[in-house]
Motif scaffolding. Sequence first.
Motif, PDB file in Angstrom:
ATOM      1  N   LEU A   1      28.161   5.065   0.246  1.00 31.39           N
ATOM      2  CA  LEU A   1      27.320   4.426   1.255  1.00 31.39           C
ATOM      3  C   LEU A   1      27.957   4.583   2.638  1.00 31.39           C
ATOM      4  CD1 LEU A   1      24.893   2.535   1.830  1.00 31.39           C
ATOM      5  CD2 LEU A   1      26.387   0.595   1.288  1.00 31.39           C
ATOM      6  N   ASN A   2      29.257   4.361   2.681  1.00 30.01           N
ATOM      7  CA  ASN A   2      29.977   4.497   3.942  1.00 30.01           C
ATOM      8  C   ASN A   2      29.919   5.943   4.457  1.00 30.01           C
ATOM      9  OD1 ASN A   2      31.703   3.331   6.012  1.00 30.01           O
ATOM     10  ND2 ASN A   2      33.281   4.667   5.163  1.00 30.01           N
ATOM     11  N   ASP A   3      30.102   6.890   3.541  1.00 31.38           N
ATOM     12  CA  ASP A   3      29.970   8.321   3.877  1.00 31.38           C
ATOM     13  C   ASP A   3      28.610   8.606   4.505  1.00 31.38           C
ATOM     14  OD1 ASP A   3      32.267   9.457   2.968  1.00 31.38           O
ATOM     15  OD2 ASP A   3      31.362  10.475   1.241  1.00 31.38           O
ATOM     16  N   ALA A   4      27.575   8.137   3.815  1.00 32.48           N
ATOM     17  CA  ALA A   4      26.205   8.409   4.260  1.00 32.48           C
ATOM     18  C   ALA A   4      25.976   7.822   5.643  1.00 32.48           C
ATOM     19  CB  ALA A   4      25.201   7.830   3.266  1.00 32.48           C
ATOM     20  N   LEU A   5      26.389   6.564   5.813  1.00 33.27           N
ATOM     21  CA  LEU A   5      26.120   5.869   7.073  1.00 33.27           C
ATOM     22  C   LEU A   5      26.948   6.432   8.213  1.00 33.27           C
ATOM     23  CD1 LEU A   5      26.160   2.209   5.717  1.00 33.27           C
ATOM     24  CD2 LEU A   5      24.158   3.395   6.628  1.00 33.27           C
ATOM     25  N   THR A   6      28.199   6.741   7.928  1.00 33.91           N
ATOM     26  CA  THR A   6      29.121   7.066   9.005  1.00 33.91           C
ATOM     27  C   THR A   6      29.078   8.529   9.407  1.00 33.91           C
ATOM     28  OG1 THR A   6      30.540   5.389   8.048  1.00 33.91           O
ATOM     29  CG2 THR A   6      31.499   6.732   9.765  1.00 33.91           C
ATOM     30  N   HIS A   7      28.926   9.415   8.436  1.00 40.08           N
ATOM     31  CA  HIS A   7      29.112  10.825   8.791  1.00 40.08           C
ATOM     32  C   HIS A   7      27.936  11.719   8.426  1.00 40.08           C
ATOM     33  CE1 HIS A   7      33.237   9.706   9.473  1.00 40.08           C
ATOM     34  NE2 HIS A   7      33.377   9.323   8.234  1.00 40.08           N
ATOM     35  N   ALA A   8      26.813  11.158   8.038  1.00 44.35           N
ATOM     36  CA  ALA A   8      25.841  12.102   7.501  1.00 44.35           C
ATOM     37  C   ALA A   8      24.384  11.802   7.825  1.00 44.35           C
ATOM     38  CB  ALA A   8      26.031  12.218   5.982  1.00 44.35           C
ATOM     39  N   VAL A   9      23.854  10.741   7.264  1.00 43.61           N
ATOM     40  CA  VAL A   9      22.391  10.639   7.231  1.00 43.61           C
ATOM     41  C   VAL A   9      21.784  10.118   8.543  1.00 43.61           C
ATOM     42  CG1 VAL A   9      20.403   9.856   5.901  1.00 43.61           C
ATOM     43  CG2 VAL A   9      22.519  10.471   4.719  1.00 43.61           C
ATOM     44  N   PRO A  10      22.186   8.926   9.032  1.00 43.78           N
ATOM     45  CA  PRO A  10      21.642   8.551  10.349  1.00 43.78           C
ATOM     46  C   PRO A  10      21.999   9.594  11.408  1.00 43.78           C
ATOM     47  CG  PRO A  10      22.677   6.658   9.315  1.00 43.78           C
ATOM     48  CD  PRO A  10      23.014   7.847   8.460  1.00 43.78           C
ATOM     49  N   PHE A  11      23.167  10.213  11.243  1.00 48.07           N
ATOM     50  CA  PHE A  11      23.574  11.233  12.216  1.00 48.07           C
ATOM     51  C   PHE A  11      22.567  12.383  12.271  1.00 48.07           C
ATOM     52  CE2 PHE A  11      25.763  15.079  13.598  1.00 48.07           C
ATOM     53  CZ  PHE A  11      26.207  14.653  14.838  1.00 48.07           C
ATOM     54  N   LEU A  12      22.059  12.765  11.110  1.00 48.10           N
ATOM     55  CA  LEU A  12      21.103  13.874  11.072  1.00 48.10           C
ATOM     56  C   LEU A  12      19.823  13.525  11.833  1.00 48.10           C
ATOM     57  CD1 LEU A  12      21.239  16.669   9.441  1.00 48.10           C
ATOM     58  CD2 LEU A  12      19.315  15.678   8.244  1.00 48.10           C
ATOM     59  N   PHE A  13      19.400  12.277  11.721  1.00 49.84           N
ATOM     60  CA  PHE A  13      18.156  11.878  12.395  1.00 49.84           C
ATOM     61  C   PHE A  13      18.357  11.749  13.901  1.00 49.84           C
ATOM     62  CE2 PHE A  13      17.174  11.595   8.080  1.00 49.84           C
ATOM     63  CZ  PHE A  13      15.807  11.742   7.987  1.00 49.84           C
ATOM     64  N   TRP A  14      19.570  11.426  14.280  1.00 47.21           N
ATOM     65  CA  TRP A  14      19.926  11.418  15.701  1.00 47.21           C
ATOM     66  C   TRP A  14      20.015  12.852  16.238  1.00 47.21           C
ATOM     67  CZ3 TRP A  14      21.373   9.939  20.468  1.00 47.21           C
ATOM     68  CH2 TRP A  14      22.451  10.568  21.085  1.00 47.21           C
ATOM     69  N   ALA A  15      20.686  13.714  15.473  1.00 49.48           N
ATOM     70  CA  ALA A  15      20.935  15.077  15.957  1.00 49.48           C
ATOM     71  C   ALA A  15      19.661  15.932  15.880  1.00 49.48           C
ATOM     72  CB  ALA A  15      22.071  15.719  15.158  1.00 49.48           C
ATOM     73  N   SER A  16      19.072  15.993  14.693  1.00 49.34           N
ATOM     74  CA  SER A  16      17.855  16.807  14.533  1.00 49.34           C
ATOM     75  C   SER A  16      16.665  16.161  15.223  1.00 49.34           C
ATOM     76  CB  SER A  16      17.491  16.951  13.050  1.00 49.34           C
ATOM     77  OG  SER A  16      18.371  17.814  12.402  1.00 49.34           O
ATOM     78  N   GLY A  17      16.657  14.832  15.224  1.00 48.78           N
ATOM     79  CA  GLY A  17      15.516  14.102  15.778  1.00 48.78           C
ATOM     80  C   GLY A  17      15.645  13.910  17.276  1.00 48.78           C
ATOM     81  N   THR A  18      16.350  12.860  17.678  1.00 50.57           N
ATOM     82  CA  THR A  18      16.383  12.476  19.091  1.00 50.57           C
ATOM     83  C   THR A  18      16.936  13.582  19.993  1.00 50.57           C
ATOM     84  OG1 THR A  18      16.659  10.187  18.405  1.00 50.57           O
ATOM     85  CG2 THR A  18      17.236  10.714  20.683  1.00 50.57           C
ATOM     86  N   MET A  19      18.147  14.032  19.703  1.00 50.52           N
ATOM     87  CA  MET A  19      18.810  14.965  20.631  1.00 50.52           C
ATOM     88  C   MET A  19      18.062  16.296  20.729  1.00 50.52           C
ATOM     89  SD  MET A  19      21.500  13.769  22.241  1.00 50.52           S
ATOM     90  CE  MET A  19      22.750  15.005  22.583  1.00 50.52           C
ATOM     91  N   THR A  20      17.768  16.885  19.585  1.00 45.61           N
ATOM     92  CA  THR A  20      17.134  18.207  19.599  1.00 45.61           C
ATOM     93  C   THR A  20      15.747  18.143  20.234  1.00 45.61           C
ATOM     94  OG1 THR A  20      18.410  18.925  17.705  1.00 45.61           O
ATOM     95  CG2 THR A  20      16.342  20.096  18.107  1.00 45.61           C
ATOM     96  N   HIS A  21      14.991  17.128  19.878  1.00 44.83           N
ATOM     97  CA  HIS A  21      13.621  17.060  20.413  1.00 44.83           C
ATOM     98  C   HIS A  21      13.603  16.740  21.899  1.00 44.83           C
ATOM     99  CE1 HIS A  21      12.533  17.261  16.196  1.00 44.83           C
ATOM    100  NE2 HIS A  21      11.316  17.556  16.586  1.00 44.83           N
ATOM    101  N   TRP A  22      14.506  15.863  22.325  1.00 51.15           N
ATOM    102  CA  TRP A  22      14.509  15.524  23.752  1.00 51.15           C
ATOM    103  C   TRP A  22      14.893  16.749  24.589  1.00 51.15           C
ATOM    104  CZ3 TRP A  22      17.691  15.008  28.091  1.00 51.15           C
ATOM    105  CH2 TRP A  22      17.150  14.245  29.145  1.00 51.15           C
ATOM    106  N   GLU A  23      15.905  17.467  24.161  1.00 54.98           N
ATOM    107  CA  GLU A  23      16.307  18.650  24.937  1.00 54.98           C
ATOM    108  C   GLU A  23      15.239  19.746  24.876  1.00 54.98           C
ATOM    109  OE1 GLU A  23      20.567  19.275  23.762  1.00 54.98           O
ATOM    110  OE2 GLU A  23      20.835  18.907  25.902  1.00 54.98           O
ATOM    111  N   ALA A  24      14.590  19.883  23.736  1.00 52.17           N
ATOM    112  CA  ALA A  24      13.494  20.868  23.659  1.00 52.17           C
ATOM    113  C   ALA A  24      12.384  20.452  24.621  1.00 52.17           C
ATOM    114  CB  ALA A  24      12.962  20.976  22.231  1.00 52.17           C
ATOM    115  N   ASP A  25      12.075  19.155  24.675  1.00 51.82           N
ATOM    116  CA  ASP A  25      11.040  18.665  25.604  1.00 51.82           C
ATOM    117  C   ASP A  25      11.433  18.948  27.057  1.00 51.82           C
ATOM    118  OD1 ASP A  25       9.740  17.611  23.431  1.00 51.82           O
ATOM    119  OD2 ASP A  25      10.307  15.524  23.815  1.00 51.82           O
TER     120      ASP A  25
END
Length: 599
Positions: free
Chosen positions: A428-452
């Motif tokens: 759970l700690n692995d997922a939360l800290t280094h993987a899953v929310p990070f993916l939604f931040w990186a692929s989601g917020t960051m990538t989409h905002w810069e593409a916009d």
Amino acid sequence: MQGVRSKAWASWVVWSVGVVSALADAALEERAGRFLGLVNAGYQALYRVESEAQWKASTDVRPEHDAGSEVAGKARAAFNGNPAILREARELLARRRELPEIQVRQLERCLLNAAEGPMTNPDLVARRIAAETAQASALNGFQFRLGGSNVVANDLDRILARSTRLEERRLAWEASKATGPRLRPGLEKLRDLRNACAREMGYSNYFALQVAAYGMTADEMVALNESFMRDLRPLYLQLHTWAKHELARRFGQPVPNRIPAHWVNNRWAQEWGGMADAAGMDRYFEGRDPAWITRTAEEFYVGMGFPKLPPTFWTRSDLFPARPGEARLKNSHASCWHVDLENDIRSLMSVEPNAWWFTTAHHELGHAYYFMAYTRPEVPPLLRIGANPAFHEGIGELIGLASGQIPYLKAKGILPKDDMPDEVAVLLNDALTHAVPFLFWASGTMTHWEADVYAGELPPGEWNVRWWRHVADYQGVEPPGGVGSRGEEWCDAATKTHINDNPCYYYSYAIATVLKFQFNDHIARTFLKQPPQSCNYEGNREAGEFLRRMLSVGGTRDWRVLLRETTGEDLSTRAMVEYFKPLQGWLAKQNKGRKIGWE
Ligand code: ASP
Ligand code: ZN
């Protein structure tokens, strides 16, 4: 064309045509060789000059260091973006089929490098370099303030990591967003200048230029990131639901729909550390000498058969926060530098003894060992890069993951041998800290905002609202004051380092996250013969040799081919999804009867 020389043709006519074109090949290859010899020499020399200047400007923010960095940037562009270099690279590339792959790849690199400062428009380049330098200085030299005192980023992070008082957390979060308005005018200018540089070279925008390093279009990159999120969505929704219930309990609040940003341990809610109590790793690092953190990271690599870091790493790096009272402002984001594209390798960090810096130090040394592996005569300076940028990030990510594995921490004596951490809590700690929310931040917020902003040319008057829309939609997070509370007077995207000084790059971290699970899966199964979720790389020379071979290739091969050859698989979330399978069931049980997600 190469076939012409290697096949034995029956007819003399064909044979003689073959001889002529073989001669033409040789002449062309020689011409390209001479040209690339010159370009590599100039590129490497100016890379070094600019790195030295930027290093000074990043570790000690002062006007004279900014000035040095700006001059060095201009010298670099005057060479890399020189019209004569462009012309010759293009002419040679027009006959790419007649050239060996290693030359073609260097020529393509010439064009990508030139697009950062195309001297077909010297005025544009000068304006861009001046704006980049000013932005870096504003970012690195920003003085955070909290409760009337000067603080550094680590201080704000410490509050977000530890405080249970929501009001204190909100103030720290708000203090961390004070850089936005300061950085906004520079970012507006830079968006246009970066796009203009890319267009000068025929790319449709700066996002498209950066993505070209992957041999992909901007649309393909966005689609790839969307596919990552699609694959991980069921897990993310479960994690999000579990996390918001857990945080609401911790802070004595009603369960919200989206998670308030200041409830999370990270200024951007990109990593959700510290929630899985049973895994609470910080206690094993507290009180240690910060120097031990980076030394231990080096030992990890050395144990796998890599050499020691060059001695100058230890004398030239800047590894710790500026001491209180020291009149020096430095960049607060961890990085690793290949200063001369040879053995001058340095890291810029602000290491403190905690689990986060432990992982980060292993990440940064991943870059250092990549640099060392491809610094060899067979890899020309132009190709002393990762197979793609995500490979460079992915190696450090992989070793970060490996350095957090319980069997390793026990073998190393960091975790007491008789400690029996709860396996689900660790996952759970692995997922939360280094993987899953990070993916939604990186692929989601960051990538989409810069593409916009870059590809979509979003008007600056809509930047902040768009930012928070992405945060809300992709991450399921909202600002402390609720949706709509962060108007256009803020520029919250600009509080993120990469938005300023590493633009249109962040999808590389998303890809790196996916890759690290693929590499780990392959190494755990093939060499360690241990479960990917609980393994120990320590001292495994076979795994080290596997990595060394992959890294030593640098940018001389196509990344897709390399990935398939080394792991037997294309880029895929398969390994990541499987890694967290045991967690999915546990989460579903915990969340039984709860509303899942935030829609
Ligand atoms: N861990 C990544 C980096 O090294 C991403 C981040 O910190 O935002 O920059
Ligand atoms: Zn990195």
